[in-house]
Design a protein around this motif. Structure first.
Motif, mmCIF file in Angstrom:
data_model
loop_
_atom_site.group_PDB
_atom_site.id
_atom_site.type_symbol
_atom_site.label_atom_id
_atom_site.label_comp_id
_atom_site.label_asym_id
_atom_site.label_seq_id
_atom_site.Cartn_x
_atom_site.Cartn_y
_atom_site.Cartn_z
ATOM 1 N N MET A 1 7.269 22.738 -16.189
ATOM 2 C CA MET A 1 6.608 22.377 -14.929
ATOM 3 C C MET A 1 7.486 21.406 -14.143
ATOM 4 O O MET A 1 8.014 20.444 -14.684
ATOM 5 C CB MET A 1 5.241 21.743 -15.214
ATOM 6 C CG MET A 1 4.456 21.383 -13.944
ATOM 7 S SD MET A 1 2.837 20.663 -14.340
ATOM 8 C CE MET A 1 2.046 22.064 -15.139
ATOM 9 N N ALA A 2 7.656 21.680 -12.856
ATOM 10 C CA ALA A 2 8.498 20.831 -12.022
ATOM 11 C C ALA A 2 7.868 19.454 -11.862
ATOM 12 O O ALA A 2 6.643 19.307 -11.807
ATOM 13 C CB ALA A 2 8.704 21.481 -10.662
ATOM 14 N N GLU A 3 8.732 18.457 -11.768
ATOM 15 C CA GLU A 3 8.251 17.089 -11.587
ATOM 16 C C GLU A 3 7.614 16.931 -10.209
ATOM 17 O O GLU A 3 8.133 17.429 -9.204
ATOM 18 C CB GLU A 3 9.417 16.115 -11.731
ATOM 19 C CG GLU A 3 9.002 14.657 -11.602
ATOM 20 C CD GLU A 3 10.189 13.726 -11.719
ATOM 21 O OE1 GLU A 3 9.992 12.503 -11.575
ATOM 22 O OE2 GLU A 3 11.308 14.219 -11.947
ATOM 23 N N ASP A 4 6.475 16.255 -10.181
ATOM 24 C CA ASP A 4 5.784 16.015 -8.913
ATOM 25 C C ASP A 4 6.455 14.839 -8.212
ATOM 26 O O ASP A 4 6.363 13.692 -8.661
ATOM 27 C CB ASP A 4 4.311 15.699 -9.189
ATOM 28 C CG ASP A 4 3.467 15.686 -7.918
ATOM 29 O OD1 ASP A 4 4.055 15.579 -6.821
ATOM 30 O OD2 ASP A 4 2.237 15.768 -8.018
ATOM 31 N N ARG A 5 7.149 15.093 -7.101
ATOM 32 C CA ARG A 5 7.904 14.066 -6.405
ATOM 33 C C ARG A 5 7.174 13.513 -5.185
ATOM 34 O O ARG A 5 7.756 12.775 -4.391
ATOM 35 C CB ARG A 5 9.276 14.619 -5.993
ATOM 36 C CG ARG A 5 10.158 14.996 -7.178
ATOM 37 C CD ARG A 5 11.534 15.431 -6.717
ATOM 38 N NE ARG A 5 12.399 15.767 -7.847
ATOM 39 C CZ ARG A 5 13.095 14.889 -8.546
ATOM 40 N NH1 ARG A 5 13.042 13.609 -8.207
ATOM 41 N NH2 ARG A 5 13.846 15.250 -9.561
ATOM 42 N N ARG A 6 5.931 13.876 -5.018
ATOM 43 C CA ARG A 6 5.174 13.331 -3.893
ATOM 44 C C ARG A 6 4.975 11.826 -4.080
ATOM 45 O O ARG A 6 4.930 11.337 -5.210
ATOM 46 C CB ARG A 6 3.812 14.013 -3.793
ATOM 47 C CG ARG A 6 3.851 15.484 -3.420
ATOM 48 C CD ARG A 6 2.442 16.063 -3.455
ATOM 49 N NE ARG A 6 1.877 15.983 -4.793
ATOM 50 C CZ ARG A 6 0.578 16.134 -5.075
ATOM 51 N NH1 ARG A 6 -0.285 16.338 -4.094
ATOM 52 N NH2 ARG A 6 0.146 16.066 -6.316
ATOM 53 N N PRO A 7 4.838 11.074 -2.983
ATOM 54 C CA PRO A 7 4.554 9.642 -3.107
ATOM 55 C C PRO A 7 3.309 9.430 -3.963
ATOM 56 O O PRO A 7 2.282 10.083 -3.753
ATOM 57 C CB PRO A 7 4.318 9.208 -1.658
ATOM 58 C CG PRO A 7 5.030 10.217 -0.831
ATOM 59 C CD PRO A 7 4.927 11.510 -1.573
ATOM 60 N N HIS A 8 3.411 8.528 -4.925
ATOM 61 C CA HIS A 8 2.325 8.333 -5.888
ATOM 62 C C HIS A 8 1.656 6.982 -5.662
ATOM 63 O O HIS A 8 2.223 5.927 -5.942
ATOM 64 C CB HIS A 8 2.867 8.416 -7.316
ATOM 65 C CG HIS A 8 1.795 8.430 -8.360
ATOM 66 N ND1 HIS A 8 2.066 8.281 -9.714
ATOM 67 C CD2 HIS A 8 0.450 8.593 -8.272
ATOM 68 C CE1 HIS A 8 0.934 8.340 -10.400
ATOM 69 N NE2 HIS A 8 -0.059 8.518 -9.545
ATOM 70 N N LEU A 9 0.449 7.043 -5.154
ATOM 71 C CA LEU A 9 -0.370 5.848 -4.987
ATOM 72 C C LEU A 9 -1.289 5.710 -6.192
ATOM 73 O O LEU A 9 -2.065 6.614 -6.493
ATOM 74 C CB LEU A 9 -1.211 5.947 -3.715
ATOM 75 C CG LEU A 9 -2.198 4.794 -3.486
ATOM 76 C CD1 LEU A 9 -1.465 3.492 -3.176
ATOM 77 C CD2 LEU A 9 -3.188 5.139 -2.376
ATOM 78 N N VAL A 10 -1.199 4.590 -6.880
ATOM 79 C CA VAL A 10 -2.131 4.286 -7.967
ATOM 80 C C VAL A 10 -3.090 3.224 -7.457
ATOM 81 O O VAL A 10 -2.672 2.170 -6.964
ATOM 82 C CB VAL A 10 -1.392 3.807 -9.230
ATOM 83 C CG1 VAL A 10 -2.403 3.415 -10.316
ATOM 84 C CG2 VAL A 10 -0.471 4.909 -9.754
ATOM 85 N N VAL A 11 -4.361 3.515 -7.553
ATOM 86 C CA VAL A 11 -5.402 2.646 -7.025
ATOM 87 C C VAL A 11 -6.222 2.094 -8.191
ATOM 88 O O VAL A 11 -6.675 2.849 -9.045
ATOM 89 C CB VAL A 11 -6.339 3.407 -6.066
ATOM 90 C CG1 VAL A 11 -7.289 2.445 -5.363
ATOM 91 C CG2 VAL A 11 -5.547 4.214 -5.055
ATOM 92 N N PHE A 12 -6.382 0.785 -8.196
ATOM 93 C CA PHE A 12 -7.188 0.121 -9.229
ATOM 94 C C PHE A 12 -8.396 -0.498 -8.542
ATOM 95 O O PHE A 12 -8.255 -1.414 -7.740
ATOM 96 C CB PHE A 12 -6.343 -0.940 -9.934
ATOM 97 C CG PHE A 12 -7.082 -1.724 -10.993
ATOM 98 C CD1 PHE A 12 -7.984 -1.107 -11.843
ATOM 99 C CD2 PHE A 12 -6.851 -3.091 -11.151
ATOM 100 C CE1 PHE A 12 -8.652 -1.832 -12.820
ATOM 101 C CE2 PHE A 12 -7.508 -3.819 -12.117
ATOM 102 C CZ PHE A 12 -8.420 -3.187 -12.961
ATOM 103 N N THR A 13 -9.587 0.041 -8.811
ATOM 104 C CA THR A 13 -10.777 -0.424 -8.104
ATOM 105 C C THR A 13 -11.739 -1.154 -9.037
ATOM 106 O O THR A 13 -11.844 -0.846 -10.221
ATOM 107 C CB THR A 13 -11.521 0.739 -7.430
ATOM 108 O OG1 THR A 13 -12.053 1.642 -8.419
ATOM 109 C CG2 THR A 13 -10.618 1.501 -6.489
#
Length: 244
Positions: A1-13
């Protein structure tokens, strides 16, 4: 599976984002928790001492969650994901408001109130589309069901997974949490050094650790504001003009 290169936002709520939907936090001095000290309803000792009281309390909380609706912050995060950004949400909250808003990648550190689980095998979980849990409700192994929540004094089973997710962040967004509950508060330590971090909270000026940008607004105002910038620019960044 190709690496997901989209900008990755991690949200901690944390509880602050759900409070804007009307879900009372246990730290507040009024509302649902006022007559229920946490040591009497949210600990393993409380469960052993009086399971009927614990079940009744969480049945009330479950009703409250079902009546609540996602607010502007939940909806903005879901919209950002839909627009093509990679969004991972790690939440301390036990409600399902992120999912109902449309977010698809949500990790509940402290469990989910709309699930029950076995008292002898935590892997045995049961969804609760309606109603609550009563004494005598049992799992497939014949043991009493309990709320699928992490009580004070219990381990956080998904913490390692949360740390791995934070370590993959291009930007870490923290929303509506005092950063006082451990071990969840230590998640920030796992973010990449080059990944900026911003805290959105009305008390951000007081709560923000060193090196964390501050947006002193409610989740319902601050999160949509940031999301509009990110969608417009097609990238994750922290505009200096917003940090006031």
């Amino acid at each position: 599976m190709a690496e997901d290169r989209r900008p990755h936002l991690v949200v901690f709520t944390g509880s602050g984002i759900s409070a804007e939907s009307g879900i009372q936090t246990f730290r507040a001095g009024d509302g649902l928790w006022a007559d229920h000290p946490l040591e009497e309803v949210a600990t393993p000792e409380a469960w052993r001492r009086d399971p009927r009281r614990v079940l009744a309390f969480y049945n009330m909380r479950r009703t409250q969650v079902r009546r609540a609706r996602p607010n502007a912050a939940h909806k903005a995060l879901a919209a950002l994901e839909k627009s093509g950004f990679r969004v991972s949400i790690i939440t301390q909250n036990i409600d399902d408001l992120h999912e109902r808003a449309g977010s698809r990648n949500v990790l509940h550190l402290h469990g989910e109130i709309l699930k029950a689980r076995s008292t002898v095998d935590a892997r045995m979980q049961y969804r609760l589309p309606r109603g609550g849990i009563e004494l005598g409700d049992i799992c497939d192994k014949g043991s009493q069901l309990r709320p699928d929540v992490v009580w004070f004094g219990e381990s956080v089973p998904h913490f390692s997974e949360a740390c791995k997710t934070v370590a993959e962040a291009d930007l870490l967004l923290v929303v509506g949490t005092s950063l006082a509950v451990m071990p969840a508060a230590s998640l920030l330590d796992h973010a990449p050094l080059e990944a900026p971090c911003v805290l959105v909270d009305p008390e951000a000026e007081v709560l923000s650790p060193p090196g964390v940008a501050r947006l002193s607004q409610t989740a319902g105002k601050g999160v949509p504001r940031l999301v509009r910038y990110w969608k417009r620019e097609g990238r994750l960044w922290i505009p200096e003009t917003l940090m006031a």
